[in-house]
Design a protein around this motif. Sequence first.
Motif, PDB file in Angstrom:
ATOM      1  N   LYS A   1      32.154  36.747 -16.038  1.00 60.52           N
ATOM      2  CA  LYS A   1      31.793  37.617 -17.163  1.00 60.52           C
ATOM      3  C   LYS A   1      30.323  37.994 -17.035  1.00 60.52           C
ATOM      4  CE  LYS A   1      35.012  38.710 -19.990  1.00 60.52           C
ATOM      5  NZ  LYS A   1      35.937  37.718 -20.561  1.00 60.52           N
ATOM      6  N   CYS A   2      30.017  39.257 -17.171  1.00 60.93           N
ATOM      7  CA  CYS A   2      28.624  39.695 -17.070  1.00 60.93           C
ATOM      8  C   CYS A   2      27.822  39.073 -18.212  1.00 60.93           C
ATOM      9  CB  CYS A   2      28.556  41.219 -17.169  1.00 60.93           C
ATOM     10  SG  CYS A   2      29.512  42.055 -15.880  1.00 60.93           S
ATOM     11  N   HIS A   3      26.647  38.520 -17.862  1.00 63.76           N
ATOM     12  CA  HIS A   3      25.878  37.853 -18.925  1.00 63.76           C
ATOM     13  C   HIS A   3      24.567  38.572 -19.250  1.00 63.76           C
ATOM     14  CE1 HIS A   3      23.586  36.394 -15.594  1.00 63.76           C
ATOM     15  NE2 HIS A   3      24.385  35.394 -15.277  1.00 63.76           N
ATOM     16  N   HIS A   4      24.248  39.614 -18.532  1.00 60.25           N
ATOM     17  CA  HIS A   4      23.057  40.449 -18.813  1.00 60.25           C
ATOM     18  C   HIS A   4      21.750  39.675 -18.673  1.00 60.25           C
ATOM     19  CE1 HIS A   4      26.255  42.781 -20.698  1.00 60.25           C
ATOM     20  NE2 HIS A   4      26.481  41.755 -21.462  1.00 60.25           N
ATOM     21  N   LEU A   5      21.776  38.516 -18.073  1.00 63.28           N
ATOM     22  CA  LEU A   5      20.561  37.696 -17.985  1.00 63.28           C
ATOM     23  C   LEU A   5      19.988  37.704 -16.575  1.00 63.28           C
ATOM     24  CD1 LEU A   5      21.818  34.656 -20.126  1.00 63.28           C
ATOM     25  CD2 LEU A   5      20.341  36.546 -20.863  1.00 63.28           C
ATOM     26  N   LYS A   6      20.446  38.637 -15.775  1.00 59.92           N
ATOM     27  CA  LYS A   6      20.027  38.741 -14.374  1.00 59.92           C
ATOM     28  C   LYS A   6      20.457  37.484 -13.620  1.00 59.92           C
ATOM     29  CE  LYS A   6      16.446  42.038 -15.639  1.00 59.92           C
ATOM     30  NZ  LYS A   6      17.305  43.206 -15.456  1.00 59.92           N
ATOM     31  N   GLY A   7      19.560  36.536 -13.376  1.00 66.07           N
ATOM     32  CA  GLY A   7      19.970  35.278 -12.751  1.00 66.07           C
ATOM     33  C   GLY A   7      20.829  35.487 -11.520  1.00 66.07           C
ATOM     34  N   ASN A   8      21.959  34.812 -11.462  1.00 65.46           N
ATOM     35  CA  ASN A   8      22.839  34.877 -10.299  1.00 65.46           C
ATOM     36  C   ASN A   8      23.610  36.183 -10.185  1.00 65.46           C
ATOM     37  OD1 ASN A   8      22.087  32.356  -9.482  1.00 65.46           O
ATOM     38  ND2 ASN A   8      23.791  31.308 -10.496  1.00 65.46           N
ATOM     39  N   GLN A   9      23.402  37.074 -11.160  1.00 63.34           N
ATOM     40  CA  GLN A   9      24.137  38.343 -11.125  1.00 63.34           C
ATOM     41  C   GLN A   9      23.226  39.508 -10.744  1.00 63.34           C
ATOM     42  OE1 GLN A   9      26.309  38.641 -14.858  1.00 63.34           O
ATOM     43  NE2 GLN A   9      27.589  36.876 -14.349  1.00 63.34           N
ATOM     44  N   LEU A  10      22.043  39.180 -10.232  1.00 63.49           N
ATOM     45  CA  LEU A  10      21.067  40.225  -9.895  1.00 63.49           C
ATOM     46  C   LEU A  10      21.121  40.562  -8.409  1.00 63.49           C
ATOM     47  CD1 LEU A  10      18.689  41.906 -11.063  1.00 63.49           C
ATOM     48  CD2 LEU A  10      17.181  40.037 -10.354  1.00 63.49           C
ATOM     49  N   TRP A  11      21.353  41.835  -8.106  1.00 63.51           N
ATOM     50  CA  TRP A  11      21.461  42.317  -6.738  1.00 63.51           C
ATOM     51  C   TRP A  11      20.487  43.477  -6.531  1.00 63.51           C
ATOM     52  CZ3 TRP A  11      25.051  40.034  -3.413  1.00 63.51           C
ATOM     53  CH2 TRP A  11      26.005  39.191  -4.024  1.00 63.51           C
ATOM     54  N   GLU A  12      19.811  43.449  -5.398  1.00 65.49           N
ATOM     55  CA  GLU A  12      18.875  44.536  -5.082  1.00 65.49           C
ATOM     56  C   GLU A  12      19.478  45.378  -3.960  1.00 65.49           C
ATOM     57  OE1 GLU A  12      15.767  46.415  -6.247  1.00 65.49           O
ATOM     58  OE2 GLU A  12      15.413  44.283  -6.688  1.00 65.49           O
ATOM     59  N   TYR A  13      19.758  46.630  -4.271  1.00 66.89           N
ATOM     60  CA  TYR A  13      20.286  47.521  -3.232  1.00 66.89           C
ATOM     61  C   TYR A  13      19.155  48.300  -2.604  1.00 66.89           C
ATOM     62  CZ  TYR A  13      23.182  51.015  -0.878  1.00 66.89           C
ATOM     63  OH  TYR A  13      23.787  51.812   0.067  1.00 66.89           O
ATOM     64  N   ASP A  14      19.129  48.325  -1.290  1.00 66.84           N
ATOM     65  CA  ASP A  14      18.124  49.118  -0.576  1.00 66.84           C
ATOM     66  C   ASP A  14      18.831  50.333   0.026  1.00 66.84           C
ATOM     67  OD1 ASP A  14      16.439  50.276   1.340  1.00 66.84           O
ATOM     68  OD2 ASP A  14      15.339  48.393   1.576  1.00 66.84           O
ATOM     69  N   PRO A  15      18.606  51.522  -0.558  1.00 72.52           N
ATOM     70  CA  PRO A  15      19.362  52.701  -0.112  1.00 72.52           C
ATOM     71  C   PRO A  15      18.981  53.173   1.287  1.00 72.52           C
ATOM     72  CG  PRO A  15      17.797  53.293  -1.855  1.00 72.52           C
ATOM     73  CD  PRO A  15      17.691  51.815  -1.668  1.00 72.52           C
ATOM     74  N   VAL A  16      17.899  52.622   1.861  1.00 76.76           N
ATOM     75  CA  VAL A  16      17.550  52.977   3.230  1.00 76.76           C
ATOM     76  C   VAL A  16      18.191  51.989   4.195  1.00 76.76           C
ATOM     77  CG1 VAL A  16      15.678  53.308   4.869  1.00 76.76           C
ATOM     78  CG2 VAL A  16      15.398  54.046   2.486  1.00 76.76           C
ATOM     79  N   LYS A  17      17.959  50.699   3.962  1.00 72.36           N
ATOM     80  CA  LYS A  17      18.571  49.675   4.822  1.00 72.36           C
ATOM     81  C   LYS A  17      20.057  49.487   4.527  1.00 72.36           C
ATOM     82  CE  LYS A  17      14.417  46.750   5.020  1.00 72.36           C
ATOM     83  NZ  LYS A  17      13.898  45.562   4.283  1.00 72.36           N
TER      84      LYS A  17
END
Length: 465
Positions: free
Chosen positions: A402-418
């Motif tokens: 369930k999404c918890h909106h607290l970032k933590g383990n649900q935070l992903w950084e997408y790099d649109p170049v790499k």
Amino acid sequence: MMRSCRHASRRCKTKVYLDDLPRTSVVIVFHNEAWTTLLRTVHSVIDRSPRHLLEEIVLVDDASERDFLKRQLEQYVRKLEVPVRVIRMEQRSGLIRARLKGASISTGQVITFLDAHCECTTGWLEPLLARIKLDKKTVVCPIIDVISDDTFEYMAGSDMTYGGFNWKLNFRWYPVPQREMDRRKGDRTLPVRTPTMAGGLFSIDRDYFQEIGTYDAGMDIWGGENLEISFRIWQCGGTLEIVTCSHVGHVFRKATPYTFPGGTGQIINKNNRRLAEVWMDEFKNFFYIISPGVTKVDYGEISSRTSLRQRLQCKPFSWYLENVYPDSQIPRYYYSLGEIRNVETNQCLDNMARKENEKVGIFNCHGMGGNQVFSYTANKEIRTDDLCLDVSKLNGPVMMLKCHHLKGNQLWEYDPVKLSLVHVNSNQCLDKASEDDSQVPSVRDCTGSRSQQWLLRNVTLPEIF
Ligand code: LR7
Ligand code: MN
């Protein structure tokens, strides 16, 4: 079974309400309801409402096929000490049009709708009416307590959940967010502003009900009307609340005692399409993309509802998401909505119709939306409906929680170049399936390899349908 007070909060008992609250009609619609549950509803309304606040009870029979609901019911209610009117729909009309009929013949200043299998608790009514007296544009729901359909055991509902909905437009309970606790300065006896209502139990000022356009009479049988009226209330300048000092029990049934003429799916999809087309603007795409096939369902004529929206100068759905429901499952801002495809293997993330707390899968891309729809949101979550990709251990697995909106383990950084998707907490990269399980993606130390490159494709609807 019947205790005098089931309020979660003792402080509700000490609240004092004015005597001159507006009077209510209670409208109860039913189709093939059982005798005992229907009469339990009626008796609990009579027994637990101050007499001077109860105008009448209106029972609307939606063309039931049970004998005891005909003359026997009329004779029974005649003996009761509160006026109880029984009216009949000429043909099966569904709960929406039945409620409209009941509302139109009722006379109280407030209309209170209840399902036909409820039990009002002592003190249920005053806190609802008091809010409406304060502001007639406030629509109020009690806390819905749970009555078991196996044992009729009565369990208090929580004041820590409120109404939301998922991408499929199912009504769901979600935790009351911190902002709502803060707004009330932690006082849980104050009403909770809720993004949506469950639908069956609420009170509304009669004039306000008219003013905001009652219900969409084009909706059939069951479903969709609860979110429709919720969006409409908020977008058109009203307020929707759960009044935590008011409790009403509801029998939650595992199966319905009635049919859906034309098919359950057809009817619910039609109602939901009307809701989406009129109120959700471009965000209707979240609904359509996760429910392939639904756009083939005919939703009829909606021009009277869209002109209602114009006439009332209602706000856009984006306003609702931003101001009423920032913790919504539909993100206000997002980078992509569509498939997430691995560059090396050409396979796509797929929820495999798995549920909460299971691993996300990976499968050949089918381009049909549904289980392969993910959104990379402005909050940097990767979500499918109300589940977020979550990693809590080095090297995975990648779970759907369930999404918890607290970032933590649900935070992903997408790099649109790499084209990498970095799981921030572990500083590892989303990777193709591992050797030991070809069905699920992995997380590995970032190497920049093609197996760690992902294309986030923004699927537009005509591509799918
Ligand atoms: O064709 C019909 N005609 C009717 O008169 C179908 C139903 N009905 C009556 C039915 O007899 C009942 O009294 O309508 C009422 C609601 O039907 P339910 O009890 O089968 O619905 P539900 O409790 O499963 O569903 C919830 O969502 C519905 C969406 O259309 C309605 O808004 C219900 O009122 C609503 N119930 C609640 O909000 C109670 C709490 C449930 C939760 C969460
Ligand atoms: Mn019900």
